[in-house]
Design a protein around this motif. Structure first.
Motif, PDB file in Angstrom:
ATOM      1  N   UNK A  15       0.838  -1.198   0.000  1.00  0.00           N
ATOM      2  CA  UNK A  15       0.000   0.000   0.000  1.00  0.00           C
ATOM      3  C   UNK A  15       0.877   1.254   0.000  1.00  0.00           C
ATOM      4  N   UNK A  16       0.672   2.098  -0.979  1.00  0.00           N
ATOM      5  CA  UNK A  16       1.458   3.332  -1.109  1.00  0.00           C
ATOM      6  C   UNK A  16       1.320   4.189   0.140  1.00  0.00           C
ATOM      7  N   UNK A  17       0.138   4.158   0.749  1.00  0.00           N
ATOM      8  CA  UNK A  17      -0.141   5.006   1.912  1.00  0.00           C
ATOM      9  C   UNK A  17       0.672   4.635   3.148  1.00  0.00           C
ATOM     10  N   UNK A  18       1.341   3.490   3.134  1.00  0.00           N
ATOM     11  CA  UNK A  18       2.182   3.102   4.275  1.00  0.00           C
ATOM     12  C   UNK A  18       3.433   3.964   4.374  1.00  0.00           C
ATOM     13  N   UNK A  19       3.753   4.673   3.295  1.00  0.00           N
ATOM     14  CA  UNK A  19       5.039   5.354   3.227  1.00  0.00           C
ATOM     15  C   UNK A  19       4.914   6.866   3.074  1.00  0.00           C
ATOM     16  N   UNK A  20       3.843   7.431   3.593  1.00  0.00           N
ATOM     17  CA  UNK A  20       3.698   8.886   3.565  1.00  0.00           C
ATOM     18  C   UNK A  20       4.671   9.520   4.561  1.00  0.00           C
ATOM     19  N   UNK A  21       4.883  10.811   4.399  1.00  0.00           N
ATOM     20  CA  UNK A  21       5.779  11.589   5.267  1.00  0.00           C
ATOM     21  C   UNK A  21       7.232  11.141   5.175  1.00  0.00           C
ATOM     22  N   UNK A  22       7.598  10.531   4.061  1.00  0.00           N
ATOM     23  CA  UNK A  22       8.988  10.162   3.793  1.00  0.00           C
ATOM     24  C   UNK A  22       9.465  10.899   2.548  1.00  0.00           C
ATOM     25  N   UNK A  23      10.672  11.425   2.587  1.00  0.00           N
ATOM     26  CA  UNK A  23      11.240  12.070   1.409  1.00  0.00           C
ATOM     27  C   UNK A  23      11.929  11.021   0.529  1.00  0.00           C
ATOM     28  N   UNK A  24      12.243  11.411  -0.698  1.00  0.00           N
ATOM     29  CA  UNK A  24      12.977  10.530  -1.589  1.00  0.00           C
ATOM     30  C   UNK A  24      14.309  10.160  -0.969  1.00  0.00           C
ATOM     31  N   UNK A  25      14.956  11.128  -0.339  1.00  0.00           N
ATOM     32  CA  UNK A  25      16.246  10.866   0.321  1.00  0.00           C
ATOM     33  C   UNK A  25      16.105   9.857   1.459  1.00  0.00           C
ATOM     34  N   UNK A  26      15.017   9.960   2.222  1.00  0.00           N
ATOM     35  CA  UNK A  26      14.776   9.001   3.309  1.00  0.00           C
ATOM     36  C   UNK A  26      14.698   7.574   2.758  1.00  0.00           C
ATOM     37  N   UNK A  27      13.954   7.424   1.662  1.00  0.00           N
ATOM     38  CA  UNK A  27      13.752   6.096   1.082  1.00  0.00           C
ATOM     39  C   UNK A  27      15.035   5.581   0.447  1.00  0.00           C
ATOM     40  N   UNK A  28      15.755   6.458  -0.233  1.00  0.00           N
ATOM     41  CA  UNK A  28      16.982   6.057  -0.920  1.00  0.00           C
ATOM     42  C   UNK A  28      18.044   5.558   0.061  1.00  0.00           C
ATOM     43  N   UNK A  29      17.993   6.021   1.293  1.00  0.00           N
ATOM     44  CA  UNK A  29      18.959   5.569   2.300  1.00  0.00           C
ATOM     45  C   UNK A  29      18.781   4.083   2.612  1.00  0.00           C
ATOM     46  N   UNK A  30      17.583   3.552   2.404  1.00  0.00           N
ATOM     47  CA  UNK A  30      17.295   2.140   2.679  1.00  0.00           C
ATOM     48  C   UNK A  30      17.198   1.330   1.389  1.00  0.00           C
ATOM     49  N   UNK A  31      16.741   1.969   0.307  1.00  0.00           N
ATOM     50  CA  UNK A  31      16.473   1.270  -0.960  1.00  0.00           C
ATOM     51  C   UNK A  31      17.232   1.911  -2.111  1.00  0.00           C
ATOM     52  N   UNK A  32      18.515   2.102  -1.956  1.00  0.00           N
ATOM     53  CA  UNK A  32      19.316   2.748  -2.984  1.00  0.00           C
ATOM     54  C   UNK A  32      19.291   1.938  -4.274  1.00  0.00           C
TER      55      UNK A  32
END
Length: 216
Positions: free
Chosen positions: A40-57
């Motif tokens: 669900x896309x809604x599980x990942x609100x309030x995260x920036x692209x940089x936040x996500x890239x730190x875990x899923x580069x």
């Protein structure tokens, strides 16, 4: 717990230790489409692209968490992958940087939520929408990233049903109406979570150890 046998006490102890061993919550709120398990896309609100890239580069998620969710084994979808997915559930052709806008009497827009079961990242009186970041950078000079979205406008209202990827989100930008697109193969989603396996192993090991002591 003196009234319990030693093997039973060991299993009970392992169960009580579960909350201490679980450091991340497995993602179970998903939608299966085309052989892929979409979180669900809604599980990942309030995260920036940089936040996500730190875990899923690079689009591949390693051992880490986002909003407390266990991301190990998940893929952060590219704009091409999101485009292909949205094109499979709507009349849009999936072309990067384009948008399809039709009258709010379509059947595919409400079906995305009501039939497939996606939860909106934005809900308003006249519209509900899923909008999520992809792993693809749109403009390195911005810098910003591509997102993918689908909107279901209220029938008879002032807005239209839309789907596309015509948006660029700054890499440090985060909002409560923007999530992210993640998927994994359906075959992978059927494999037991590592934490569950570890707990079962701990219980069996404790059971074996207790029986060994009793035998000696």
């Amino acid at each position: 717990m003196s009234w319990l046998t030693k093997p039973t006490r060991s299993l009970v102890l392992a169960f009580l230790l579960c909350p201490l061993m679980v450091s991340a919550v497995p993602i179970t709120d998903t939608v299966v489409v085309g052989g892929k398990d979409w979180a669900q896309v809604a599980l990942f609100t309030n995260l920036s692209w940089n936040d996500i890239d730190a875990v899923c580069s690079g689009g591949t998620c390693g051992a880490g968490t986002l909003n407390g969710w266990d991301m190990d084994g998940w893929s952060w979808a590219s704009v091409t992958e999101v485009g292909a997915f949205l094109a499979s559930v709507s009349p849009w052709d999936g072309a990067i940087g384009s948008i399809l806008e039709v009258a709010n009497t379509s059947t595919w827009a409400p079906a995305f939520f009501d039939t497939l079961g996606f939860n909106p990242t934005l809900t308003a009186p006249s519209i509900r929408q899923v909008q999520g970041l992809t792993s693809t950078i749109r403009d390195p000079q911005g810098p910003d990233a591509w997102c993918g979205f689908l909107s279901d406008a209220a029938s008879g209202g002032p807005l239209n049903d839309t789907v596309g990827s015509l948006c660029g989100i700054q890499l440090s930008f985060s909002r409560d109406f923007i999530g992210a697109w993640f998927y994994r193969d359906v075959s992978i989603s059927s494999v037991p979570e590592p934490t569950s396996l570890a707990l079962v192993g701990l219980g069996l090991a404790s059971f074996g150890y207790s029986r060994k002591r009793k035998a000696s």
